[in-house]
Design an enzyme around this catalytic site. Structure first.
Site, PDB file in Angstrom:
ATOM      1  N   ARG A 234      -9.405  -2.180  -8.984  1.00  0.00           N
ATOM      2  CA  ARG A 234      -9.867  -2.383  -7.795  1.00  0.00           C
ATOM      3  C   ARG A 234     -10.354  -4.007  -7.178  1.00  0.00           C
ATOM      4  NH1 ARG A 234     -14.121   0.364  -3.784  1.00  0.00           N
ATOM      5  NH2 ARG A 234     -12.714   0.434  -1.434  1.00  0.00           N
TER       6      ARG A 234
ATOM      7  N   HIS B 149      -8.441  -6.013  -4.127  1.00  0.00           N
ATOM      8  CA  HIS B 149      -8.857  -6.326  -3.028  1.00  0.00           C
ATOM      9  C   HIS B 149      -8.960  -7.878  -3.152  1.00  0.00           C
ATOM     10  CE1 HIS B 149     -12.133  -2.777  -1.693  1.00  0.00           C
ATOM     11  NE2 HIS B 149     -10.294  -2.859  -2.195  1.00  0.00           N
ATOM     12  N   ASP B 150      -8.894  -8.360  -4.207  1.00  0.00           N
ATOM     13  CA  ASP B 150      -8.956 -10.032  -4.156  1.00  0.00           C
ATOM     14  C   ASP B 150      -7.111  -9.906  -3.709  1.00  0.00           C
ATOM     15  OD1 ASP B 150      -8.716 -12.715  -4.567  1.00  0.00           O
ATOM     16  OD2 ASP B 150      -7.873 -12.214  -7.016  1.00  0.00           O
TER      17      ASP B 150
ATOM     18  N   VAL C 138      -5.755  -9.943   0.354  1.00  0.00           N
ATOM     19  CA  VAL C 138      -7.459 -11.256   0.872  1.00  0.00           C
ATOM     20  C   VAL C 138      -7.410 -12.252   0.700  1.00  0.00           C
ATOM     21  CG1 VAL C 138      -9.092 -11.863   1.554  1.00  0.00           C
ATOM     22  CG2 VAL C 138      -9.090  -9.668   1.319  1.00  0.00           C
TER      23      VAL C 138
ATOM     24  N   ASN D  50     -16.490  -3.916   0.378  1.00  0.00           N
ATOM     25  CA  ASN D  50     -16.407  -4.757  -1.443  1.00  0.00           C
ATOM     26  C   ASN D  50     -17.690  -4.471  -1.901  1.00  0.00           C
ATOM     27  OD1 ASN D  50     -14.052  -6.068  -1.256  1.00  0.00           O
ATOM     28  ND2 ASN D  50     -14.282  -7.650  -0.577  1.00  0.00           N
TER      29      ASN D  50
ATOM     30  N   HIS E 260      -6.194   5.392  -7.515  1.00  0.00           N
ATOM     31  CA  HIS E 260      -6.864   6.353  -7.418  1.00  0.00           C
ATOM     32  C   HIS E 260      -7.235   7.305  -9.189  1.00  0.00           C
ATOM     33  CE1 HIS E 260      -7.814   5.025  -2.933  1.00  0.00           C
ATOM     34  NE2 HIS E 260      -7.705   4.142  -4.066  1.00  0.00           N
TER      35      HIS E 260
ATOM     36  N   ASP F 174      -3.482   8.133 -14.723  1.00  0.00           N
ATOM     37  CA  ASP F 174      -2.787   9.515 -14.554  1.00  0.00           C
ATOM     38  C   ASP F 174      -2.020   9.314 -13.659  1.00  0.00           C
ATOM     39  OD1 ASP F 174      -3.832  11.191 -14.429  1.00  0.00           O
ATOM     40  OD2 ASP F 174      -3.851  11.876 -16.610  1.00  0.00           O
TER      41      ASP F 174
HETATM   42  C1  HEM Z   1      -3.949   3.178  -0.054  1.00  0.00           C
HETATM   43  C2  HEM Z   1      -4.684   2.280   0.611  1.00  0.00           C
HETATM   44  C3  HEM Z   1      -6.088   1.866  -0.322  1.00  0.00           C
HETATM   45  C4  HEM Z   1      -7.283   2.734   0.659  1.00  0.00           C
HETATM   46  C5  HEM Z   1      -7.023   3.309   1.759  1.00  0.00           C
HETATM   47  C6  HEM Z   1      -8.320   2.828  -1.040  1.00  0.00           C
HETATM   48  C7  HEM Z   1      -9.478   3.035  -0.208  1.00  0.00           C
HETATM   49  C8  HEM Z   1     -10.549   2.476  -1.052  1.00  0.00           C
HETATM   50  C9  HEM Z   1     -11.964   3.711  -0.934  1.00  0.00           C
HETATM   51  C10 HEM Z   1     -12.294   3.896   0.362  1.00  0.00           C
HETATM   52  C11 HEM Z   1     -12.562   3.784  -2.221  1.00  0.00           C
HETATM   53  C12 HEM Z   1     -14.232   4.055  -2.349  1.00  0.00           C
HETATM   54  C13 HEM Z   1     -14.862   3.544  -1.943  1.00  0.00           C
HETATM   55  C14 HEM Z   1     -16.683   3.774  -2.063  1.00  0.00           C
HETATM   56  O1  HEM Z   1     -16.582   4.593  -1.448  1.00  0.00           O
HETATM   57  O2  HEM Z   1     -16.636   3.494  -3.074  1.00  0.00           O
HETATM   58  C15 HEM Z   1     -11.645   2.704  -3.260  1.00  0.00           C
HETATM   59  C16 HEM Z   1     -12.043   2.982  -4.159  1.00  0.00           C
HETATM   60  C17 HEM Z   1     -10.954   2.754  -5.236  1.00  0.00           C
HETATM   61  N1  HEM Z   1      -9.460   2.369  -5.318  1.00  0.00           N
HETATM   62 FE1  HEM Z   1      -8.520   2.226  -3.803  1.00  0.00          FE
HETATM   63  N2  HEM Z   1      -7.615   2.115  -1.194  1.00  0.00           N
HETATM   64  C18 HEM Z   1      -6.404   1.823  -1.536  1.00  0.00           C
HETATM   65  C19 HEM Z   1      -5.796   1.567  -2.834  1.00  0.00           C
HETATM   66  C20 HEM Z   1      -5.821   0.350  -3.612  1.00  0.00           C
HETATM   67  C21 HEM Z   1      -5.432   0.294  -4.872  1.00  0.00           C
HETATM   68  C22 HEM Z   1      -3.391  -0.082  -4.127  1.00  0.00           C
HETATM   69  C23 HEM Z   1      -6.200   0.427  -5.780  1.00  0.00           C
HETATM   70  C24 HEM Z   1      -5.275  -0.331  -7.210  1.00  0.00           C
HETATM   71  C25 HEM Z   1      -4.482  -0.835  -7.511  1.00  0.00           C
HETATM   72  C26 HEM Z   1      -7.251   0.830  -5.674  1.00  0.00           C
HETATM   73  C27 HEM Z   1      -8.122   1.384  -6.483  1.00  0.00           C
HETATM   74  C28 HEM Z   1      -9.290   1.755  -6.695  1.00  0.00           C
HETATM   75  C29 HEM Z   1     -10.450   2.099  -8.201  1.00  0.00           C
HETATM   76  C30 HEM Z   1      -9.742   1.872  -8.797  1.00  0.00           C
HETATM   77  C31 HEM Z   1     -11.094   2.140  -6.400  1.00  0.00           C
HETATM   78  C32 HEM Z   1     -12.343   3.624  -7.943  1.00  0.00           C
HETATM   79  C33 HEM Z   1     -13.444   2.674  -7.644  1.00  0.00           C
HETATM   80  C34 HEM Z   1     -14.626   2.802  -8.463  1.00  0.00           C
HETATM   81  O3  HEM Z   1     -14.879   3.902  -8.787  1.00  0.00           O
HETATM   82  O4  HEM Z   1     -15.362   1.958  -8.985  1.00  0.00           O
HETATM   83  N3  HEM Z   1      -6.865   1.779  -4.117  1.00  0.00           N
HETATM   84  N4  HEM Z   1     -10.715   3.133  -2.656  1.00  0.00           N
END
Ligand code: HEM
Ligand SMILES: *[C@@H]1O[C@H](CO)[C@@H](O)[C@H](O)[C@H]1NC(C)=O
Length: 327
Positions: free
Chosen positions: A63, A67-68, A71, A95, A193, A255
């Protein structure tokens, strides 16, 4: 079957190569080969070591790269600390849940000892995301490098650049295309996700206050909603500490089961489930659910493409000595 797979992989490779040769010559695989030959293995060892005690870090590091890059491009602006008079990106609500910064710092410390001011913090993040995907998904891809680090980071900039959890497919498509990523790449990258967790505040509206006629989001499986309600009370705010997995089927494995979740109406965020509801993305979801190897291949390719977003190279920016501060 093998032939079909080969053709698809071939086609994806060719179209990636074409789209990249048009706009992005700047980075290079094995960029540190002569200046710091052990750069990538130092990062890999640091990531593997950290993950052996905290496997959840794979999600954070994946993530972090996203995020890097979204932005100010992949310039490690996400690592900068606030300074007097300037709050940094890090402090943005999006973040706040991010962990894993210390893994990047640890790799940087070792790299500075071995090859001072040579390896950028931005490249370390890109390598760490790749090493995470390998560790928890067996997905392997080569990371072109040679990024330089930026000097600017502002708290409000994630707001206009990172997509939000309540976006529909149309809006997601638009925000990804602003970064040069296609609809297929958007759906494919959402497969990240398949690991990691979310706080209740990112989806509790779907459980309790969806809209005037439906308190609960009808695109969510009612049984799934009931289970989530037991973990997330109605008034859980941003500080509520409980988290739930983004992928109920294989929460720790990177996966394609995430796409099966979507087919089962077990997508956690609106931005996940919308990929099944929307006619523009439903077929991509179904194909990714069916063809895990092809998805994994596309995921690696899309991570590489994401790693090119607005990179600075050559004499632009700097190689930070300390990832937290500009030189
Ligand atoms: C498509 C648009 C996306 C949205 C709206 C989005 C939004 C979010 C949100 C809201 C969370 C949970 C944050 C929390 O409540 O703690 C999350 C977690 C996460 N996102 Fe996304 N995300 C998107 C795309 C991506 C992309 C492109 C990646 C990486 C390639 C990514 C990787 C992750 C990962 C790995 C987590 C889990 C983080 C953790 O367990 O620490 N996301 N994302
Ligand atoms: C609430 O959402 C449902 C499902 O998306 C929709 O059919 C309904 O029209 C919405 N109601 C209002 C008042 O917006």
């Amino acid at each position: 079957m093998a032939t079909i797979k080969f053709c698809l992989v071939f086609f994806v490779t060719m179209s990636m190569m074409l789209s990249m040769s048009l706009a992005m010559p700047s980075l290079k695989v094995d960029y540190y080969q002569s200046t710091c030959p052990s750069a990538e293995s130092i990062v890999r060892n640091t990531v593997n070591k950290a993950m052996s005690s905290k496997p959840g870090l794979a999600a954070d590091l994946t993530r972090m790269h996203f995020h890097d890059c979204f932005v100010r491009g992949c310039d490690a602006s996400i690592l900068l600390e606030s300074t007097p008079g300037n709050q940094a990106e890090k402090e943005n609500l999006a973040n706040k849940p991010l962990r894993g910064f210390e893994v990047i710092y640890e790799a940087k410390t070792q790299l500075e000892a071995q090859c001072p001011q040579t390896v950028s913090c931005a490249d370390i993040i890109a390598f760490a995301a790749r090493d995470s995907a390998y560790k928890v998904g067996g997905i392997s891809y080569m990371v072109p490098s040679g990024r330089r680090d930026g000097r600017v980071s502002h708290i409000d900039e994630p707001n206009n650049n990172l997509p939000a959890f309540d976006f529909n497919a149309k809006k997601l498509k638009k925000w990804f295309s602003k970064k040069g990523l296609s609809l297929d790449e958007m759906v494919t990258l959402s497969g990240a996700h398949s690991i990691g967790v979310s706080h209740c505040s990112s989806f509790s509206k779907r459980l309790y206050t969806f809209n005037a006629t439906h308190p609960q989001d009808p695109s969510m499986d009612p049984k799934f909603a009931r289970a989530l309600k037991t973990k997330c009370p109605k008034n859980a705010g941003n500080d509520y500490p409980i988290t739930v997995p983004l992928d109920v089927l294989t929460p720790h494995r990177l996966d394609n089961k995430y796409y099966t979740d979507l087919k089962n109406h077990n997508g956690l965020l609106t931005s996940d489930q919308t990929l099944l509801s929307s006619s523009s993305t439903v077929e991509i979801v179904k194909n990714n659910a069916k063809q895990g190897e092809i998805w994994a291949y596309k995921f690696g390719a899309a991570m590489v493409k994401m790693g090119y977003i607005e990179v600075i190279t050559g004499s632009q920016g700097e190689i930070r000595k300390d990832c937290k501060f500009v030189n």
